[in-house]
Design a protein around this motif. Structure first.
Motif, PDB file in Angstrom:
ATOM      1  N   GLY A 102       0.831  -1.198   0.000  1.00 42.73           N
ATOM      2  CA  GLY A 102       0.000   0.000   0.000  1.00 42.73           C
ATOM      3  C   GLY A 102       0.860   1.239   0.000  1.00 42.73           C
ATOM      4  N   PRO A 103       0.348   2.362  -0.515  1.00 47.63           N
ATOM      5  CA  PRO A 103       1.129   3.602  -0.574  1.00 47.63           C
ATOM      6  C   PRO A 103       1.217   4.278   0.785  1.00 47.63           C
ATOM      7  N   ASP A 104       2.389   4.776   1.108  1.00 51.49           N
ATOM      8  CA  ASP A 104       2.550   5.557   2.349  1.00 51.49           C
ATOM      9  C   ASP A 104       1.920   4.848   3.547  1.00 51.49           C
ATOM     10  N   SER A 105       2.282   3.582   3.708  1.00 49.62           N
ATOM     11  CA  SER A 105       1.633   2.784   4.752  1.00 49.62           C
ATOM     12  C   SER A 105       2.118   3.126   6.153  1.00 49.62           C
ATOM     13  N   GLY A 106       3.224   3.845   6.250  1.00 48.95           N
ATOM     14  CA  GLY A 106       3.770   4.179   7.557  1.00 48.95           C
ATOM     15  C   GLY A 106       4.669   3.112   8.133  1.00 48.95           C
ATOM     16  N   ASP A 306     -12.712  -4.597   1.779  1.00 48.23           N
ATOM     17  CA  ASP A 306     -13.856  -4.431   2.678  1.00 48.23           C
ATOM     18  C   ASP A 306     -14.061  -5.631   3.597  1.00 48.23           C
ATOM     19  N   ASP A 307     -13.212  -6.629   3.463  1.00 50.02           N
ATOM     20  CA  ASP A 307     -13.319  -7.837   4.288  1.00 50.02           C
ATOM     21  C   ASP A 307     -12.482  -7.643   5.549  1.00 50.02           C
ATOM     22  N   PRO A 308     -13.104  -7.647   6.735  1.00 49.89           N
ATOM     23  CA  PRO A 308     -12.322  -7.469   7.969  1.00 49.89           C
ATOM     24  C   PRO A 308     -11.209  -8.499   8.113  1.00 49.89           C
ATOM     25  N   GLY A 309     -11.397  -9.690   7.525  1.00 54.67           N
ATOM     26  CA  GLY A 309     -10.383 -10.732   7.635  1.00 54.67           C
ATOM     27  C   GLY A 309      -9.083 -10.394   6.942  1.00 54.67           C
ATOM     28  N   LEU A 310      -9.086  -9.419   6.020  1.00 49.50           N
ATOM     29  CA  LEU A 310      -7.850  -9.059   5.333  1.00 49.50           C
ATOM     30  C   LEU A 310      -6.809  -8.548   6.325  1.00 49.50           C
ATOM     31  N   ALA A 311      -7.277  -7.967   7.441  1.00 50.07           N
ATOM     32  CA  ALA A 311      -6.353  -7.428   8.436  1.00 50.07           C
ATOM     33  C   ALA A 311      -5.542  -8.509   9.135  1.00 50.07           C
ATOM     34  N   ASP A 312      -5.912  -9.786   8.962  1.00 50.09           N
ATOM     35  CA  ASP A 312      -5.074 -10.863   9.482  1.00 50.09           C
ATOM     36  C   ASP A 312      -3.734 -10.930   8.747  1.00 50.09           C
ATOM     37  N   ASP A 313      -3.730 -10.504   7.480  1.00 48.08           N
ATOM     38  CA  ASP A 313      -2.564 -10.707   6.627  1.00 48.08           C
ATOM     39  C   ASP A 313      -1.970  -9.430   6.049  1.00 48.08           C
ATOM     40  N   VAL A 314      -2.700  -8.334   6.119  1.00 46.97           N
ATOM     41  CA  VAL A 314      -2.233  -7.068   5.558  1.00 46.97           C
ATOM     42  C   VAL A 314      -2.320  -6.008   6.653  1.00 46.97           C
ATOM     43  N   PRO A 315      -1.242  -5.269   6.902  1.00 50.33           N
ATOM     44  CA  PRO A 315      -1.290  -4.245   7.945  1.00 50.33           C
ATOM     45  C   PRO A 315      -2.449  -3.269   7.739  1.00 50.33           C
ATOM     46  N   ALA A 316      -3.083  -2.894   8.825  1.00 53.99           N
ATOM     47  CA  ALA A 316      -4.248  -2.005   8.746  1.00 53.99           C
ATOM     48  C   ALA A 316      -3.900  -0.697   8.057  1.00 53.99           C
ATOM     49  N   SER A 317      -2.676  -0.210   8.241  1.00 56.93           N
ATOM     50  CA  SER A 317      -2.282   1.051   7.603  1.00 56.93           C
ATOM     51  C   SER A 317      -2.224   0.908   6.087  1.00 56.93           C
ATOM     52  N   GLU A 318      -1.842  -0.277   5.591  1.00 62.98           N
ATOM     53  CA  GLU A 318      -1.836  -0.499   4.144  1.00 62.98           C
ATOM     54  C   GLU A 318      -3.256  -0.550   3.602  1.00 62.98           C
ATOM     55  N   ILE A 319      -4.140  -1.210   4.312  1.00 66.28           N
ATOM     56  CA  ILE A 319      -5.538  -1.296   3.876  1.00 66.28           C
ATOM     57  C   ILE A 319      -6.142   0.098   3.807  1.00 66.28           C
ATOM     58  N   ALA A 321      -4.626   2.941   3.415  1.00 59.54           N
ATOM     59  CA  ALA A 321      -4.027   3.699   2.316  1.00 59.54           C
ATOM     60  C   ALA A 321      -4.630   3.302   0.978  1.00 59.54           C
ATOM     61  N   LEU A 322      -4.886   2.014   0.799  1.00 50.11           N
ATOM     62  CA  LEU A 322      -5.457   1.544  -0.464  1.00 50.11           C
ATOM     63  C   LEU A 322      -6.915   1.960  -0.618  1.00 50.11           C
ATOM     64  N   GLN A 323      -7.571   2.279   0.477  1.00 50.79           N
ATOM     65  CA  GLN A 323      -8.962   2.722   0.425  1.00 50.79           C
ATOM     66  C   GLN A 323      -9.092   4.231   0.258  1.00 50.79           C
ATOM     67  N   ASP A 324      -7.961   4.932   0.269  1.00 49.73           N
ATOM     68  CA  ASP A 324      -7.969   6.391   0.216  1.00 49.73           C
ATOM     69  C   ASP A 324      -7.544   6.857  -1.178  1.00 49.73           C
ATOM     70  N   PRO A 325      -8.476   7.360  -1.997  1.00 51.30           N
ATOM     71  CA  PRO A 325      -8.113   7.790  -3.355  1.00 51.30           C
ATOM     72  C   PRO A 325      -7.004   8.831  -3.374  1.00 51.30           C
TER      73      PRO A 325
END
Length: 472
Positions: A102-106, A306-319, A321-325
């Motif tokens: 994800g962009p600028d994930s921190g 939009d699947d809460p389960g994605l946070a098991d495998d992808v950092p929340a900051s990346e998710i 960032a990918l949701q922010d146009p």
């Protein structure tokens, strides 16, 4: 380092012919197990060709025995996996483990690496080839993995990319650091390869890239490319060529290169070019996942965000960032979607032409690009292939046995006595339905069952794990 015989074209040309099933299904033992062993029973087993019933016995970090499906377990611990399939651990032969998805994930440094490794392990991706990272970082990460300091898949690495001054991905005006070795003449090319050989690089990554309309970049010269290939062969290393146009395929083949990262993105190969790849014994790592990610991000159809389960495998900051146009930039601009779609369509056509010509395909995702998630992207990549006409069994083969033989790892990618006990267990039959790979039941690394819940990013305060945790 690669064994020197793997640098020879003759071996590459014969790769497809030498791929054989990992173990025979005839006359398997009727009795299974041993003291201290773990037996996986009542499951299908993928042997590199098909999924059929069998029993697998693990002793320590190795496979001890492959027995009949109805074998009587006489010793050790039995784990029943009714309705499931046991596979060799999957490969991702094109990753960037130090890059977030994800962009600028921190996240930075060990945080990115740790998160990418945890996701890969949870998905059953147990061998990775990193094809481009800062030299001072990636070889140190590889050392830590091999020394047991990091819980991770088996890691191989190319180190920096060889590209001309101003070339992809170290464009004019940007500081290359040690992500790129800039090679503008044959002498520089030979020196760069020799230096990487001294650092025990597992492969050499060279960039053949002229850019696209409106964004042209310097392209490596044929004499420089030939020097890269010749020097790599002299030190026993294989060369992986990044390509983006059909003409790049011919340039690489003319230089003696037989391993390709990507199918062309900006145009389509002819059937004759695909046949030339097949006749040369070339191996292609298609990476459809990258443009598929751009298409889905630009159209707002990446539903897993939009699947809460994605946070098991992808950092929340990346998710986030990918949701922010605003943070996605040009990728979120709907005006760019037709261009991304056209590029993905080119890649689909090129994959189909490779399949029709009989080109050997190996699994790789380019994970670390936008929306190309570490570990998870292997499933998506194989699904994209199946949608283009590849059988699920062939896709599984390209993610197990093919890259194991390609990378000179004879103890991986197969289920047979003496092989490494890196295994993935999924519910259902992925030979019939590739989507079964999403339903992971168990992962074994070096014979130990990993605690997948403990590896979840949502259930841990640390992204780094130093040692595997076994389950009974």
């Amino acid at each position: 380092m690669w064994h020197s015989n793997f640098a020879r074209t003759a071996v590459v040309a014969s790769l497809a012919a030498t791929l054989v099933p990992a173990c025979s299904r005839t006359e398997l033992d009727a009795v299974a197990g041993c003291e201290g062993c773990v037996t996986l029973s009542h499951a299908l087993v993928f042997d590199g060709t098909s999924c059929s019933p069998a029993t697998v016995v693990l002793r320590g970090s190795c496979i001890e025995q492959v027995a009949a499906a109805d074998a009587v377990v006489v010793a050790g611990t039995e784990l029943r996996f009714d309705g499931s399939t046991v596979l060799p651990g999957l490969f991702d032969a094109h990753t960037h483990v130090t890059s977030p998805s994800g962009p600028d994930s921190g996240l930075a440094g060990d945080e990115v690496v740790g998160a990418s490794f945890r996701a890969a392990l949870r998905a059953g991706v147990l061998t990775e080839l990193d094809l481009g990272a800062s030299e001072h970082v990636i070889f140190e990460v590889r050392r830590r993995v091999r020394d047991g300091d990091l819980l991770a898949p088996e890691l191989l690495a190319a180190g920096p990319l060889l590209t001309p001054t101003g070339g992809h991905p170290c464009y004019a005006g940007s500081a290359p650091g040690d992500l790129c070795d800039l090679v503008d003449d044959p002498a520089q090319a030979r020196a760069a390869v020799s230096e990487l050989a001294a650092d025990q690089a597992d492969v050499i990554k060279v960039v053949i890239e002229s850019g696209h309309e409106g964004f042209e970049v310097p392209e490596i010269g044929p004499d420089v490319l030939r020097a890269v290939a010749d020097q790599a062969a002299a030190v026993g290393l294989r060369v992986v060529a990044h390509v983006s146009h059909a003409a790049d395929i011919d340039l690489a083949l003319d230089s003696g290169i037989r391993l390709f990262a990507h199918v062309p993105t900006y145009d389509e190969m002819t059937a004759q070019q695909a046949q030339r790849l097949a006749d040369a014994g070339a191996v292609v790592i298609p990476t459809l996942s990258v443009r598929d990610g751009y298409v889905r991000l630009s159209s707002g159809t990446m539903s897993e965000l939009d699947d809460p389960g994605l946070a098991d495998d992808v950092p929340a900051s990346e998710i986030a960032a990918l949701q922010d146009p605003a943070r996605l930039g040009k990728v979120s601009d709907p005006a760019n979607r037709p261009r991304y779609q056209a590029q993905l369509d080119h890649m689909r056509v090129n994959l189909r032409r490779c399949l029709e010509a009989g080109v050997t395909i190996a699994a790789g995702t380019d994970a670390g690009n936008l929306g190309v998630f570490h570990g998870l992207a292997v499933r998506r990549e194989l699904l994209l292939w199946v949608q283009q006409g590849m059988s699920p069994s062939a896709a599984l083969r390209s993610a197990t046995l093919v890259p194991a033989q390609l990378l000179g790892l004879p103890a991986r990618g197969r289920i047979e006595p003496g092989a490494n006990a890196d295994l993935l267990v999924v519910e259902g039959n992925p030979c019939e339905r590739i989507e079964a790979l999403w339903d992971v039941e168990a992962v074994f690394r070096h014979g130990q069952r990993l605690d997948r819940d403990a590896l979840s990013l949502r259930r841990s305060t640390s992204l780094i794990v130093a040692a595997p945790r076994a389950l009974p």
